[in-house]
Design a protein around this motif. Structure first.
Motif, PDB file in Angstrom:
ATOM      1  N   ALA A  25       0.835  -1.209   0.000  1.00  0.00           N
ATOM      2  CA  ALA A  25       0.000   0.000   0.000  1.00  0.00           C
ATOM      3  C   ALA A  25       0.867   1.256   0.000  1.00  0.00           C
ATOM      4  N   ALA A  26       1.983   1.217   0.719  1.00  0.00           N
ATOM      5  CA  ALA A  26       2.887   2.378   0.753  1.00  0.00           C
ATOM      6  C   ALA A  26       3.583   2.562  -0.591  1.00  0.00           C
ATOM      7  N   LEU A  27       3.943   1.474  -1.218  1.00  0.00           N
ATOM      8  CA  LEU A  27       4.626   1.545  -2.513  1.00  0.00           C
ATOM      9  C   LEU A  27       3.684   1.947  -3.639  1.00  0.00           C
ATOM     10  N   ALA A  28       2.394   1.681  -3.477  1.00  0.00           N
ATOM     11  CA  ALA A  28       1.420   1.999  -4.531  1.00  0.00           C
ATOM     12  C   ALA A  28       1.438   3.480  -4.878  1.00  0.00           C
ATOM     13  N   GLY A  29       1.684   4.325  -3.892  1.00  0.00           N
ATOM     14  CA  GLY A  29       1.726   5.762  -4.134  1.00  0.00           C
ATOM     15  C   GLY A  29       2.873   6.203  -5.038  1.00  0.00           C
ATOM     16  N   PHE A  30       3.848   5.326  -5.223  1.00  0.00           N
ATOM     17  CA  PHE A  30       5.006   5.654  -6.060  1.00  0.00           C
ATOM     18  C   PHE A  30       4.908   5.062  -7.457  1.00  0.00           C
ATOM     19  N   GLN A  31       3.872   4.279  -7.737  1.00  0.00           N
ATOM     20  CA  GLN A  31       3.748   3.669  -9.061  1.00  0.00           C
ATOM     21  C   GLN A  31       3.664   4.746 -10.131  1.00  0.00           C
ATOM     22  N   GLY A  32       4.460   4.609 -11.134  1.00  0.00           N
ATOM     23  CA  GLY A  32       4.466   5.552 -12.238  1.00  0.00           C
ATOM     24  C   GLY A  32       5.277   6.812 -11.994  1.00  0.00           C
ATOM     25  N   MET A  33       5.826   6.987 -10.814  1.00  0.00           N
ATOM     26  CA  MET A  33       6.570   8.215 -10.508  1.00  0.00           C
ATOM     27  C   MET A  33       7.836   8.346 -11.351  1.00  0.00           C
ATOM     28  N   ASN A  34       8.363   7.241 -11.856  1.00  0.00           N
ATOM     29  CA  ASN A  34       9.549   7.323 -12.696  1.00  0.00           C
ATOM     30  C   ASN A  34       9.225   7.989 -14.030  1.00  0.00           C
ATOM     31  N   ARG A  35       7.935   8.129 -14.349  1.00  0.00           N
ATOM     32  CA  ARG A  35       7.523   8.808 -15.582  1.00  0.00           C
ATOM     33  C   ARG A  35       6.771  10.108 -15.281  1.00  0.00           C
ATOM     34  N   TYR A  36       6.730  10.525 -14.036  1.00  0.00           N
ATOM     35  CA  TYR A  36       5.954  11.698 -13.636  1.00  0.00           C
ATOM     36  C   TYR A  36       6.600  12.989 -14.122  1.00  0.00           C
ATOM     37  N   ASP A  37       5.786  13.857 -14.683  1.00  0.00           N
ATOM     38  CA  ASP A  37       6.247  15.163 -15.146  1.00  0.00           C
ATOM     39  C   ASP A  37       5.801  16.204 -14.119  1.00  0.00           C
ATOM     40  N   PRO A  38       6.715  16.812 -13.377  1.00  0.00           N
ATOM     41  CA  PRO A  38       6.325  17.777 -12.340  1.00  0.00           C
ATOM     42  C   PRO A  38       5.558  18.975 -12.889  1.00  0.00           C
ATOM     43  N   ARG A  39       5.683  19.240 -14.187  1.00  0.00           N
ATOM     44  CA  ARG A  39       4.902  20.343 -14.775  1.00  0.00           C
ATOM     45  C   ARG A  39       3.415  20.024 -14.748  1.00  0.00           C
ATOM     46  N   PHE A  40       3.071  18.730 -14.815  1.00  0.00           N
ATOM     47  CA  PHE A  40       1.668  18.332 -14.684  1.00  0.00           C
ATOM     48  C   PHE A  40       1.146  18.718 -13.296  1.00  0.00           C
ATOM     49  N   GLY A  41       1.908  18.392 -12.268  1.00  0.00           N
ATOM     50  CA  GLY A  41       1.504  18.733 -10.903  1.00  0.00           C
ATOM     51  C   GLY A  41       1.333  20.228 -10.726  1.00  0.00           C
ATOM     52  N   GLU A  42       2.232  20.996 -11.269  1.00  0.00           N
ATOM     53  CA  GLU A  42       2.145  22.463 -11.188  1.00  0.00           C
ATOM     54  C   GLU A  42       0.895  22.965 -11.901  1.00  0.00           C
ATOM     55  N   ALA A  43       0.609  22.436 -13.095  1.00  0.00           N
ATOM     56  CA  ALA A  43      -0.573  22.858 -13.859  1.00  0.00           C
ATOM     57  C   ALA A  43      -1.853  22.481 -13.133  1.00  0.00           C
ATOM     58  N   PHE A  44      -1.840  21.331 -12.449  1.00  0.00           N
ATOM     59  CA  PHE A  44      -3.019  20.922 -11.687  1.00  0.00           C
ATOM     60  C   PHE A  44      -3.210  21.846 -10.483  1.00  0.00           C
ATOM     61  N   TYR A  45      -2.112  22.170  -9.812  1.00  0.00           N
ATOM     62  CA  TYR A  45      -2.158  23.032  -8.625  1.00  0.00           C
ATOM     63  C   TYR A  45      -2.622  24.445  -8.979  1.00  0.00           C
ATOM     64  N   THR A  46      -2.145  24.986 -10.077  1.00  0.00           N
ATOM     65  CA  THR A  46      -2.517  26.358 -10.464  1.00  0.00           C
ATOM     66  C   THR A  46      -3.839  26.414 -11.222  1.00  0.00           C
ATOM     67  N   ASP A  47      -4.388  25.252 -11.555  1.00  0.00           N
ATOM     68  CA  ASP A  47      -5.636  25.096 -12.296  1.00  0.00           C
ATOM     69  C   ASP A  47      -5.490  25.469 -13.766  1.00  0.00           C
ATOM     70  N   SER A  48      -4.281  25.706 -14.238  1.00  0.00           N
ATOM     71  CA  SER A  48      -4.095  25.953 -15.668  1.00  0.00           C
ATOM     72  C   SER A  48      -4.311  24.663 -16.453  1.00  0.00           C
ATOM     73  N   PHE A  49      -4.301  23.538 -15.771  1.00  0.00           N
ATOM     74  CA  PHE A  49      -4.610  22.235 -16.347  1.00  0.00           C
ATOM     75  C   PHE A  49      -5.997  22.249 -17.001  1.00  0.00           C
ATOM     76  N   HIS A  50      -6.920  23.018 -16.415  1.00  0.00           N
ATOM     77  CA  HIS A  50      -8.308  23.073 -16.887  1.00  0.00           C
ATOM     78  C   HIS A  50      -8.586  24.257 -17.818  1.00  0.00           C
ATOM     79  N   ALA A  51      -7.583  25.044 -18.112  1.00  0.00           N
ATOM     80  CA  ALA A  51      -7.785  26.265 -18.899  1.00  0.00           C
ATOM     81  C   ALA A  51      -8.418  25.958 -20.255  1.00  0.00           C
ATOM     82  N   GLY A  52      -9.507  26.635 -20.543  1.00  0.00           N
ATOM     83  CA  GLY A  52     -10.166  26.506 -21.838  1.00  0.00           C
ATOM     84  C   GLY A  52     -11.024  25.266 -22.008  1.00  0.00           C
ATOM     85  N   ILE A  53     -11.111  24.432 -20.988  1.00  0.00           N
ATOM     86  CA  ILE A  53     -11.934  23.223 -21.076  1.00  0.00           C
ATOM     87  C   ILE A  53     -13.308  23.526 -20.483  1.00  0.00           C
TER      88      ILE A  53
END
Length: 127
Positions: A25-53
């Motif tokens: 269960a602890a390791l599950a939170g890290f699945q896929g992190m080797n491919r994670y793009d921190p710009r995605f996290g930033e866009a989600f946090y600033t809500d620019s992820f949803h811009a124009g949708i």
């Protein structure tokens, strides 16, 4: 333990993290992190992820029966929604989708990981 995780990541940069003695269960939170793009996290946090949708328009154009799975969402002490969807947003989703079945889960964001058996059961029931 952190050192073990760092060594594994150095030797196996393209694999999901595995560390002896760490619960799955602890390791599950890290699945896929080797491919994670921190710009995605930033866009989600600033809500620019949803811009124009136009979410409401997209939802209103769904004309088949749907199932919406809702995990717990908390709000931090400084008012930040700790989840992807609050109760107000959920109300709007359900209003836009006339043939929608709501399933609530008492868990965090990763319903399919944290409650995998119940997740699969609900999908099978919905079919």
């Amino acid at each position: 333990m952190i050192g073990m995780a760092a060594k594994f990541r150095q030797k196996n940069p393209d694999e999901n993290l595995r560390v002896p003695f760490w619960p799955k269960a602890a390791l599950a939170g890290f699945q896929g992190m080797n491919r994670y793009d921190p710009r995605f996290g930033e866009a989600f946090y600033t809500d620019s992820f949803h811009a124009g949708i136009l979410h409401e328009e997209l939802l209103r154009n769904i004309h088949c029966r749907t199932m919406f799975m809702k995990a717990k969402a908390d709000v931090s002490s400084d008012g930040i929604l700790l989840g992807a969807l609050g109760e107000g947003d959920l109300h709007q989703v359900l209003e836009a989708l006339p043939d929608c079945r709501l399933i609530r889960f008492d868990c965090g964001h990763g319903i399919h990981v944290e409650k995998s058996k119940e997740f699969i059961r609900q999908v099978e029931i919905f079919r």
